[in-house]
Design a protein around this motif. Sequence first.
Motif, mmCIF file in Angstrom:
data_model
loop_
_atom_site.group_PDB
_atom_site.id
_atom_site.type_symbol
_atom_site.label_atom_id
_atom_site.label_comp_id
_atom_site.label_asym_id
_atom_site.label_seq_id
_atom_site.Cartn_x
_atom_site.Cartn_y
_atom_site.Cartn_z
ATOM 1 N N SER A 1 44.485 5.270 85.400
ATOM 2 C CA SER A 1 45.535 5.671 86.348
ATOM 3 C C SER A 1 46.714 6.291 85.606
ATOM 4 O O SER A 1 47.233 7.348 85.997
ATOM 5 C CB SER A 1 46.017 4.450 87.156
ATOM 6 O OG SER A 1 44.965 3.918 87.909
ATOM 7 N N ARG B 1 45.746 9.620 84.079
ATOM 8 C CA ARG B 1 45.657 10.663 85.115
ATOM 9 C C ARG B 1 47.042 11.219 85.423
ATOM 10 O O ARG B 1 47.222 12.443 85.554
ATOM 11 C CB ARG B 1 45.006 10.080 86.370
ATOM 12 C CG ARG B 1 44.750 11.084 87.469
ATOM 13 C CD ARG B 1 43.875 10.481 88.562
ATOM 14 N NE ARG B 1 43.653 11.445 89.642
ATOM 15 C CZ ARG B 1 44.440 11.589 90.664
ATOM 16 N NH1 ARG B 1 45.521 10.803 90.784
ATOM 17 N NH2 ARG B 1 44.188 12.468 91.602
ATOM 18 N N VAL B 2 48.023 10.332 85.571
ATOM 19 C CA VAL B 2 49.396 10.775 85.828
ATOM 20 C C VAL B 2 49.911 11.606 84.653
ATOM 21 O O VAL B 2 50.576 12.636 84.837
ATOM 22 C CB VAL B 2 50.313 9.553 86.066
ATOM 23 C CG1 VAL B 2 51.783 9.991 86.135
ATOM 24 C CG2 VAL B 2 49.923 8.833 87.343
ATOM 25 N N TYR B 3 49.567 11.164 83.440
ATOM 26 C CA TYR B 3 49.991 11.896 82.228
ATOM 27 C C TYR B 3 49.404 13.312 82.229
ATOM 28 O O TYR B 3 50.080 14.269 81.872
ATOM 29 C CB TYR B 3 49.537 11.126 80.993
ATOM 30 C CG TYR B 3 49.917 11.797 79.695
ATOM 31 C CD1 TYR B 3 51.195 11.633 79.168
ATOM 32 C CD2 TYR B 3 49.002 12.596 79.007
ATOM 33 C CE1 TYR B 3 51.555 12.262 77.981
ATOM 34 C CE2 TYR B 3 49.350 13.224 77.821
ATOM 35 C CZ TYR B 3 50.625 13.042 77.311
ATOM 36 O OH TYR B 3 50.969 13.675 76.145
ATOM 37 N N ASN B 4 48.143 13.432 82.649
ATOM 38 C CA ASN B 4 47.516 14.753 82.705
ATOM 39 C C ASN B 4 48.205 15.655 83.714
ATOM 40 O O ASN B 4 48.403 16.853 83.471
ATOM 41 C CB ASN B 4 46.031 14.617 83.069
ATOM 42 C CG ASN B 4 45.196 14.258 81.857
ATOM 43 O OD1 ASN B 4 45.594 14.510 80.718
ATOM 44 N ND2 ASN B 4 44.050 13.645 82.089
ATOM 45 N N LEU B 5 48.577 15.077 84.865
ATOM 46 C CA LEU B 5 49.266 15.875 85.888
ATOM 47 C C LEU B 5 50.616 16.358 85.360
ATOM 48 O O LEU B 5 51.000 17.519 85.568
ATOM 49 C CB LEU B 5 49.465 15.033 87.161
ATOM 50 C CG LEU B 5 48.195 14.714 87.962
ATOM 51 C CD1 LEU B 5 48.519 13.773 89.113
ATOM 52 C CD2 LEU B 5 47.562 15.998 88.493
ATOM 53 N N LEU B 6 51.321 15.470 84.655
ATOM 54 C CA LEU B 6 52.609 15.852 84.075
ATOM 55 C C LEU B 6 52.423 16.914 82.996
ATOM 56 O O LEU B 6 53.257 17.818 82.846
ATOM 57 C CB LEU B 6 53.310 14.620 83.487
ATOM 58 C CG LEU B 6 53.792 13.574 84.489
ATOM 59 C CD1 LEU B 6 54.335 12.345 83.766
ATOM 60 C CD2 LEU B 6 54.867 14.168 85.407
ATOM 61 N N SER B 7 51.310 16.821 82.252
ATOM 62 C CA SER B 7 51.034 17.814 81.206
ATOM 63 C C SER B 7 50.796 19.186 81.816
ATOM 64 O O SER B 7 51.257 20.206 81.282
ATOM 65 C CB SER B 7 49.809 17.394 80.391
ATOM 66 O OG SER B 7 50.043 16.164 79.754
ATOM 67 N N LEU B 8 50.073 19.216 82.949
ATOM 68 C CA LEU B 8 49.831 20.492 83.628
ATOM 69 C C LEU B 8 51.137 21.108 84.117
ATOM 70 O O LEU B 8 51.339 22.322 84.037
ATOM 71 C CB LEU B 8 48.866 20.277 84.808
ATOM 72 C CG LEU B 8 47.417 19.935 84.428
ATOM 73 C CD1 LEU B 8 46.599 19.602 85.668
ATOM 74 C CD2 LEU B 8 46.784 21.110 83.675
ATOM 75 N N GLN B 9 52.045 20.235 84.619
ATOM 76 C CA GLN B 9 53.343 20.739 85.068
ATOM 77 C C GLN B 9 54.161 21.243 83.883
ATOM 78 O O GLN B 9 54.908 22.221 83.998
ATOM 79 C CB GLN B 9 54.112 19.638 85.796
ATOM 80 C CG GLN B 9 53.498 19.250 87.134
ATOM 81 C CD GLN B 9 54.242 18.098 87.783
ATOM 82 O OE1 GLN B 9 55.241 17.631 87.274
ATOM 83 N NE2 GLN B 9 53.731 17.644 88.924
ATOM 84 N N SER C 1 58.035 20.034 78.500
ATOM 85 C CA SER C 1 56.932 19.625 77.632
ATOM 86 C C SER C 1 57.396 18.845 76.403
ATOM 87 O O SER C 1 56.649 18.071 75.839
ATOM 88 C CB SER C 1 56.138 20.851 77.176
ATOM 89 O OG SER C 1 56.987 21.700 76.418
#
Length: 256
Positions: A38, A41-49, A57
Amino acid sequence: MKKFGAIYSKELKYYFTSVTAYVAITVFLVLSGYFFFSIFRVYNLLSLQAIKNNDFSGNLNLIDGVMRPLMGNISVILLILLPLLTMRLLAEERKQGTFELLLTYPVTDFAVVAGKYFAALTVYAVMLASTFLYPILLLIFTDPEIIPLMAGYLGLFLMGASFISIGTFFSSTTSNQMVAGVMTFGLTLLFLIIGWTAPFAGPTVSAILSEFSILFHLDSFTKGIIDTRDISYYLFMSGFFFFLTLKSLESNRWKI
């Protein structure tokens, strides 16, 4: 040493020939795995942003974004699971009527308490080692810093050792395992949340509350800081309740 080894082996055999250790490890892995994926997953979403916003970044890294929140959640899981490991250690001996018999054996109180304490600590070490899968996955696919990872796990191990010492003490005070477990949970929860009110107190009280807070001392480890004050805190907690357990057994010898 032989007597300590005999008690340690007996306790460890009990854990791994009953469902206790397997249930605790399985529940621990399921919950910690849920939190890992979980949070990741949040970290990945923040990375995409962050890809779309270069200014954002600079604040992202795997230790602060994934491992520190994961270790904070693991400390809460331990709060619930470790009392289940410790509540039977001496309470069961009382319930089965073997407690008095144990005290009459030619074995020191120290060997009895140490054997049971280190058996529970070994199960906890296995439980904690099972989560090495998460940092290994990060190491395979990314490039996290190693020192904060190792320091964080050292902090979790020392914190768990303190919890187990508290649980061993309460198990020595009653024949009711449920009572021992609830009392362990209550006191460890208090040490976990006592620092929450520190920001609202005066400087002196705030410093005292923070010094008693288990999370306050764990925080330094998760940042990769190995401070002797934090190590001393956990060693003191473990040693103090170990000493109280010895005194509890000693008081029972006088009643026989």
